[in-house]
Motif scaffolding. Sequence first.
Motif, PDB file in Angstrom:
ATOM      1  N   GLN A   2       0.827  -1.195   0.000  1.00 44.70           N
ATOM      2  CA  GLN A   2       0.000   0.000   0.000  1.00 44.70           C
ATOM      3  C   GLN A   2       0.865   1.250   0.000  1.00 44.70           C
ATOM      4  OE1 GLN A   2      -2.545  -0.500   3.451  1.00 44.70           O
ATOM      5  NE2 GLN A   2      -4.223  -1.032   2.092  1.00 44.70           N
ATOM      6  N   VAL A   3       0.402   2.252  -0.757  1.00 46.79           N
ATOM      7  CA  VAL A   3       1.082   3.543  -0.801  1.00 46.79           C
ATOM      8  C   VAL A   3       0.037   4.635  -0.590  1.00 46.79           C
ATOM      9  CG1 VAL A   3       2.946   2.765  -2.308  1.00 46.79           C
ATOM     10  CG2 VAL A   3       0.875   3.721  -3.325  1.00 46.79           C
ATOM     11  N   ILE A   4       0.516   5.793  -0.229  1.00 46.85           N
ATOM     12  CA  ILE A   4      -0.334   6.960  -0.028  1.00 46.85           C
ATOM     13  C   ILE A   4      -0.161   7.851  -1.247  1.00 46.85           C
ATOM     14  CG2 ILE A   4      -0.705   8.988   1.429  1.00 46.85           C
ATOM     15  CD1 ILE A   4       0.733   7.260   3.675  1.00 46.85           C
ATOM     16  N   ILE A   5      -1.281   8.293  -1.809  1.00 42.56           N
ATOM     17  CA  ILE A   5      -1.220   9.123  -3.006  1.00 42.56           C
ATOM     18  C   ILE A   5      -2.058  10.376  -2.779  1.00 42.56           C
ATOM     19  CG2 ILE A   5      -3.108   7.872  -4.132  1.00 42.56           C
ATOM     20  CD1 ILE A   5      -1.554   8.226  -6.786  1.00 42.56           C
ATOM     21  N   PHE A   6      -1.534  11.521  -3.244  1.00 41.59           N
ATOM     22  CA  PHE A   6      -2.262  12.779  -3.101  1.00 41.59           C
ATOM     23  C   PHE A   6      -1.815  13.733  -4.194  1.00 41.59           C
ATOM     24  CE2 PHE A   6       1.551  13.320  -0.563  1.00 41.59           C
ATOM     25  CZ  PHE A   6       1.954  14.625  -0.790  1.00 41.59           C
ATOM     26  N   GLU A   7      -2.611  14.765  -4.404  1.00 43.50           N
ATOM     27  CA  GLU A   7      -2.289  15.760  -5.423  1.00 43.50           C
ATOM     28  C   GLU A   7      -2.201  17.130  -4.776  1.00 43.50           C
ATOM     29  OE1 GLU A   7      -3.597  16.731  -9.971  1.00 43.50           O
ATOM     30  OE2 GLU A   7      -5.171  16.125  -8.585  1.00 43.50           O
ATOM     31  N   MET A   8      -1.153  17.851  -5.144  1.00 46.89           N
ATOM     32  CA  MET A   8      -0.957  19.200  -4.611  1.00 46.89           C
ATOM     33  C   MET A   8      -0.255  20.033  -5.672  1.00 46.89           C
ATOM     34  SD  MET A   8       0.709  20.171  -0.991  1.00 46.89           S
ATOM     35  CE  MET A   8       1.316  21.798  -0.705  1.00 46.89           C
ATOM     36  N   ASN A   9      -0.746  21.234  -5.910  1.00 44.94           N
ATOM     37  CA  ASN A   9      -0.163  22.124  -6.914  1.00 44.94           C
ATOM     38  C   ASN A   9      -0.074  21.444  -8.283  1.00 44.94           C
ATOM     39  OD1 ASN A   9       0.185  24.081  -4.910  1.00 44.94           O
ATOM     40  ND2 ASN A   9       2.192  23.280  -4.375  1.00 44.94           N
ATOM     41  N   SER A  24       0.319   3.285  11.385  1.00 44.72           N
ATOM     42  CA  SER A  24      -0.396   2.701  10.250  1.00 44.72           C
ATOM     43  C   SER A  24      -0.221   3.613   9.030  1.00 44.72           C
ATOM     44  CB  SER A  24      -1.879   2.564  10.577  1.00 44.72           C
ATOM     45  OG  SER A  24      -2.476   3.845  10.682  1.00 44.72           O
ATOM     46  N   ALA A  25      -0.576   3.117   7.855  1.00 44.70           N
ATOM     47  CA  ALA A  25      -0.509   3.942   6.640  1.00 44.70           C
ATOM     48  C   ALA A  25      -1.400   5.164   6.791  1.00 44.70           C
ATOM     49  CB  ALA A  25      -0.907   3.123   5.425  1.00 44.70           C
ATOM     50  N   ASP A  26      -2.560   5.002   7.401  1.00 44.40           N
ATOM     51  CA  ASP A  26      -3.469   6.116   7.632  1.00 44.40           C
ATOM     52  C   ASP A  26      -2.817   7.175   8.525  1.00 44.40           C
ATOM     53  OD1 ASP A  26      -6.207   7.314   7.504  1.00 44.40           O
ATOM     54  OD2 ASP A  26      -6.111   6.945   9.666  1.00 44.40           O
ATOM     55  N   GLU A  27      -2.183   6.750   9.604  1.00 44.34           N
ATOM     56  CA  GLU A  27      -1.522   7.690  10.516  1.00 44.34           C
ATOM     57  C   GLU A  27      -0.366   8.401   9.825  1.00 44.34           C
ATOM     58  OE1 GLU A  27      -2.146   5.654  14.887  1.00 44.34           O
ATOM     59  OE2 GLU A  27      -0.762   4.680  13.484  1.00 44.34           O
ATOM     60  N   LYS A  31       0.060  12.395   9.113  1.00 39.89           N
ATOM     61  CA  LYS A  31       1.249  13.068   9.642  1.00 39.89           C
ATOM     62  C   LYS A  31       2.094  13.697   8.531  1.00 39.89           C
ATOM     63  CE  LYS A  31       4.869  10.619  11.132  1.00 39.89           C
ATOM     64  NZ  LYS A  31       5.966  11.120  10.336  1.00 39.89           N
ATOM     65  N   ASP A  32       2.273  12.986   7.406  1.00 36.78           N
ATOM     66  CA  ASP A  32       3.254  13.398   6.397  1.00 36.78           C
ATOM     67  C   ASP A  32       2.687  14.109   5.172  1.00 36.78           C
ATOM     68  OD1 ASP A  32       5.200  12.390   8.038  1.00 36.78           O
ATOM     69  OD2 ASP A  32       5.417  10.517   6.954  1.00 36.78           O
ATOM     70  N   VAL A  33       1.405  13.987   4.897  1.00 33.86           N
ATOM     71  CA  VAL A  33       0.799  14.722   3.783  1.00 33.86           C
ATOM     72  C   VAL A  33       0.567  16.154   4.266  1.00 33.86           C
ATOM     73  CG1 VAL A  33      -1.276  14.883   2.342  1.00 33.86           C
ATOM     74  CG2 VAL A  33      -0.234  12.646   2.780  1.00 33.86           C
ATOM     75  N   PRO A  34       0.787  17.151   3.402  1.00 36.05           N
ATOM     76  CA  PRO A  34       0.592  18.541   3.823  1.00 36.05           C
ATOM     77  C   PRO A  34      -0.816  18.795   4.371  1.00 36.05           C
ATOM     78  CG  PRO A  34       1.749  18.462   1.736  1.00 36.05           C
ATOM     79  CD  PRO A  34       1.300  17.055   2.027  1.00 36.05           C
ATOM     80  N   ALA A  35      -0.912  19.721   5.295  1.00 34.27           N
ATOM     81  CA  ALA A  35      -2.164  20.038   5.981  1.00 34.27           C
ATOM     82  C   ALA A  35      -3.307  20.312   5.012  1.00 34.27           C
ATOM     83  CB  ALA A  35      -1.959  21.237   6.898  1.00 34.27           C
ATOM     84  N   GLY A  64     -13.177   8.193  -5.035  1.00 38.64           N
ATOM     85  CA  GLY A  64     -14.085   8.143  -3.895  1.00 38.64           C
ATOM     86  C   GLY A  64     -13.593   8.956  -2.710  1.00 38.64           C
ATOM     87  N   THR A  65     -14.137   8.630  -1.572  1.00 44.80           N
ATOM     88  CA  THR A  65     -13.831   9.351  -0.343  1.00 44.80           C
ATOM     89  C   THR A  65     -12.364   9.178   0.034  1.00 44.80           C
ATOM     90  OG1 THR A  65     -16.084   8.940   0.406  1.00 44.80           O
ATOM     91  CG2 THR A  65     -14.485   9.605   2.082  1.00 44.80           C
ATOM     92  N   PRO A  66     -11.676  10.267   0.357  1.00 44.18           N
ATOM     93  CA  PRO A  66     -10.277  10.154   0.768  1.00 44.18           C
ATOM     94  C   PRO A  66     -10.139   9.320   2.041  1.00 44.18           C
ATOM     95  CG  PRO A  66     -10.890  12.465   0.440  1.00 44.18           C
ATOM     96  CD  PRO A  66     -12.143  11.656   0.363  1.00 44.18           C
ATOM     97  N   ALA A  67      -8.983   8.690   2.195  1.00 47.74           N
ATOM     98  CA  ALA A  67      -8.691   7.943   3.421  1.00 47.74           C
ATOM     99  C   ALA A  67      -8.510   8.903   4.584  1.00 47.74           C
ATOM    100  CB  ALA A  67      -7.440   7.090   3.242  1.00 47.74           C
ATOM    101  N   GLY A  68      -8.098  10.130   4.287  1.00 47.68           N
ATOM    102  CA  GLY A  68      -7.884  11.120   5.326  1.00 47.68           C
ATOM    103  C   GLY A  68      -7.362  12.417   4.740  1.00 47.68           C
ATOM    104  N   TYR A  69      -6.979  13.310   5.627  1.00 45.21           N
ATOM    105  CA  TYR A  69      -6.452  14.618   5.246  1.00 45.21           C
ATOM    106  C   TYR A  69      -5.147  14.861   5.993  1.00 45.21           C
ATOM    107  CZ  TYR A  69     -10.907  15.500   3.043  1.00 45.21           C
ATOM    108  OH  TYR A  69     -11.997  15.407   2.221  1.00 45.21           O
ATOM    109  N   GLY A  70      -4.184  15.434   5.281  1.00 50.89           N
ATOM    110  CA  GLY A  70      -2.896  15.723   5.894  1.00 50.89           C
ATOM    111  C   GLY A  70      -3.013  16.721   7.023  1.00 50.89           C
ATOM    112  N   GLY A  71      -2.079  16.639   7.948  1.00 55.39           N
ATOM    113  CA  GLY A  71      -2.014  17.570   9.058  1.00 55.39           C
ATOM    114  C   GLY A  71      -2.996  17.285  10.176  1.00 55.39           C
ATOM    115  N   THR A  72      -3.599  16.088  10.167  1.00 59.18           N
ATOM    116  CA  THR A  72      -4.596  15.777  11.194  1.00 59.18           C
ATOM    117  C   THR A  72      -4.129  14.698  12.158  1.00 59.18           C
ATOM    118  OG1 THR A  72      -5.688  14.182   9.734  1.00 59.18           O
ATOM    119  CG2 THR A  72      -6.515  16.444   9.691  1.00 59.18           C
TER     120      THR A  72
END
Length: 81
Positions: A2-9, A24-27, A31-35, A64-72
């Motif tokens: 499993q990997v974490i994927i996100f888009e920014m800029n 966990s990958a969620d944690e 922690k590591d994805v920008p706020a 679909g629904t994101p697994a989470g949001y950075g900075g939380t």
Amino acid sequence: MQVIIFEMNSFVSVVVPFTACGLSADEIGKKDVPASVPFWIVDDSTLPVDIPQDAWELDTEQMGTPAGYGGTYTPAEKSND
């Protein structure tokens, strides 16, 4: 894996979580994805291998629904057992 994927800029980023750190990958995503940036946890086999990463685009509606949001990320409180 499993990997974490996100888009920014307008760029897609991939974070390979090192879960041996005890998170966990969620944690790690929180922690590591920008706020405030939404992230998804996907299997690395779903990532395109024939397209350069700087050309990737995320279809967030299809993902679909994101697994989470950075900075939380909030560290769990340690018990005094």
